[in-house]
Design an enzyme around this catalytic site. Structure first.
Site, PDB file in Angstrom:
ATOM      1  NE  ARG A 159      56.472  49.912  51.268  1.00  0.00           N
ATOM      2  CZ  ARG A 159      55.585  48.949  51.498  1.00  0.00           C
ATOM      3  NH1 ARG A 159      55.070  48.259  50.497  1.00  0.00           N
ATOM      4  NH2 ARG A 159      55.217  48.664  52.732  1.00  0.00           N
TER       5      ARG A 159
ATOM      6  NE  ARG B 231      49.095  44.326  53.175  1.00  0.00           N
ATOM      7  CZ  ARG B 231      48.551  43.634  52.164  1.00  0.00           C
ATOM      8  NH1 ARG B 231      47.351  43.160  52.293  1.00  0.00           N
ATOM      9  NH2 ARG B 231      49.216  43.424  51.046  1.00  0.00           N
ATOM     10  CB  THR B 232      52.414  50.522  53.980  1.00  0.00           C
ATOM     11  OG1 THR B 232      52.740  49.177  54.333  1.00  0.00           O
ATOM     12  CG2 THR B 232      53.186  51.484  54.859  1.00  0.00           C
TER      13      THR B 232
ATOM     14  CG  HIS C 143      57.606  47.958  56.800  1.00  0.00           C
ATOM     15  ND1 HIS C 143      56.923  49.140  57.026  1.00  0.00           N
ATOM     16  CD2 HIS C 143      56.794  47.210  56.005  1.00  0.00           C
ATOM     17  CE1 HIS C 143      55.763  49.099  56.387  1.00  0.00           C
ATOM     18  NE2 HIS C 143      55.663  47.938  55.764  1.00  0.00           N
TER      19      HIS C 143
ATOM     20  CE  LYS D 160      60.607  64.384  34.295  1.00  0.00           C
ATOM     21  NZ  LYS D 160      60.099  65.672  34.769  1.00  0.00           N
TER      22      LYS D 160
HETATM   23  N1   CP Z   1      52.760  44.768  55.086  1.00  0.00           N
HETATM   24  C1   CP Z   1      52.942  45.639  54.079  1.00  0.00           C
HETATM   25  O1   CP Z   1      53.884  46.441  54.085  1.00  0.00           O
HETATM   26  O2   CP Z   1      52.000  45.548  53.108  1.00  0.00           O
HETATM   27  P1   CP Z   1      51.989  46.416  51.778  1.00  0.00           P
HETATM   28  O3   CP Z   1      53.227  46.026  50.980  1.00  0.00           O
HETATM   29  O4   CP Z   1      50.722  46.053  51.082  1.00  0.00           O
HETATM   30  O5   CP Z   1      52.069  47.860  52.152  1.00  0.00           O
END
Ligand code: CP
Length: 305
Positions: free
Chosen positions: A104, A53-54, A132, A83
């Site tokens: 991320r 999703r993100t 998040h 590396k």
């Molecule tokens: N909710 C969420 O962060 O989903 P993903 O891990 O699929 O990005």
């Protein structure tokens, strides 16, 4: 230069502006008339942990707003991090290519480190079990859209509260609104970390911690379920012991108010029985869809557009 590193950084006025811009983005998408305010910009999406999703909603958001996208998935193996390059050096390089950098990372605090050297806006798309924030915004937007308000709600969080970065990002945003009461529903092994509980007390937040899911259900306006985060356990045996302790079952639906909603940041594994998806109170796919509009608004926010 605005970064988005933690939900704690936002004042209520900014949150309100972002929610209202998200609603505007949703309306533009619905009408099919999207102003391409990011035309000429490049958005980098670099993910050192898996995501559906993100990453893809950020990329879609950027493309819909007219930006171009550069992207690295599985960056732990497919970038020079493999590396031994530091997050600081990687971030510096990404800032020389893109106008916004979405990252991320599995290590809590990695984005804060990167932000110290970044010369372009950074967006935290999840750092370990820490934060998040863009998920926090889309959760807030969903509650407002579904309930018409963000005040005087009973909100239950169920499952792995120890490792949930989405909970750590949603709570500081919800705390900005009056009259809400929180119910933390988890086994002892997955309870909210004590320092977090202290912080809630220090902020005068109304909350209860309960060891069963059932007890709180009739009071709730929102049930926010979370996945037991297998990837955060050092020993898989510990995960096996707790993974099936908190499951929302079809029979639990009878205990929920007719106007309540069930949320989940997704991905879900077995913590919500499949049959629950058919119930109109299951809001999690609508919630994920809202991520697109909210991330469109957040890309504009970091670029001061
Ligand atoms: N909710 C969420 O962060 O989903 P993903 O891990 O699929 O990005």
């Amino acid at each position: 230069m605005p970064n988005i590193i933690s939900a704690d950084q936002f004042k209520k006025e900014e949150v309100e502006k972002i929610l209202s811009r998200s609603a505007q983005m949703e309306e533009e998408c619905r009408k099919g008339k999207i102003e391409e305010v990011l035309r000429g910009k490049i958005v980098a999406c670099v993910f050192f942990e898996p995501s559906t999703r993100t990453r893809l909603s950020f990329e879609t958001a950027a493309l819909k707003l007219g930006a171009k996208v550069i992207s690295a998935e599985n960056a732990m193996e497919n970038s020079s991090t493999f590396k031994g390059e530091t997050i600081e050096d990687t971030a510096k390089m990404l800032c020389s290519y893109a106008d916004v950098v979405v990252i991320r990372h599995p290590v809590a605090g990695a984005l804060e480190r990167a932000a110290k050297v970044a010369e372009k806006p950074l967006v935290n798309a999840g750092d370990g079990a820490n934060q998040h924030p863009t998920q926090g915004f889309l959760d807030l937007y969903t509650i407002k859209k579904e309930h018409g308000r963000l005040t005087n709600l009973n909100i239950g969080f169920g499952g792995d509260l120890k490792n949930s970065r989405t909970l750590r990002s949603l709570l500081p945003l919800l705390r900005l609104y009056e009259g809400n009461k929180f119910y933390f529903l988890s086994p002892k092994e997955l309870e909210l970390p004590r320092e977090f509980v202290k912080e809630l007390k220090d902020h005068g937040v109304q909350f209860e911690e309960l060891r069963s899911l059932e007890e709180a259900l009739p009071s709730l306006d929102v049930l926010y379920m979370t996945r037991v985060q297998k990837e955060r356990f050092a020993d898989e045996k510990d995960y096996e012991k707790v993974k099936d302790l908190f499951i929302f079952k079809k029979e639990h639906l009878k205990k929920l108010k007719s106007g309540a909603i069930i949320m989940h940041p997704l991905p879900k594994i077995n913590e919500i029985e499949l049959e629950v998806d058919q119930d109109p109170r299951a809001a999690y796919f609508r919630q994920a869809q809202n991520g697109l509009y909210v991330r469109m608004a957040l890309l504009c926010y970091v670029l001061n557009l």
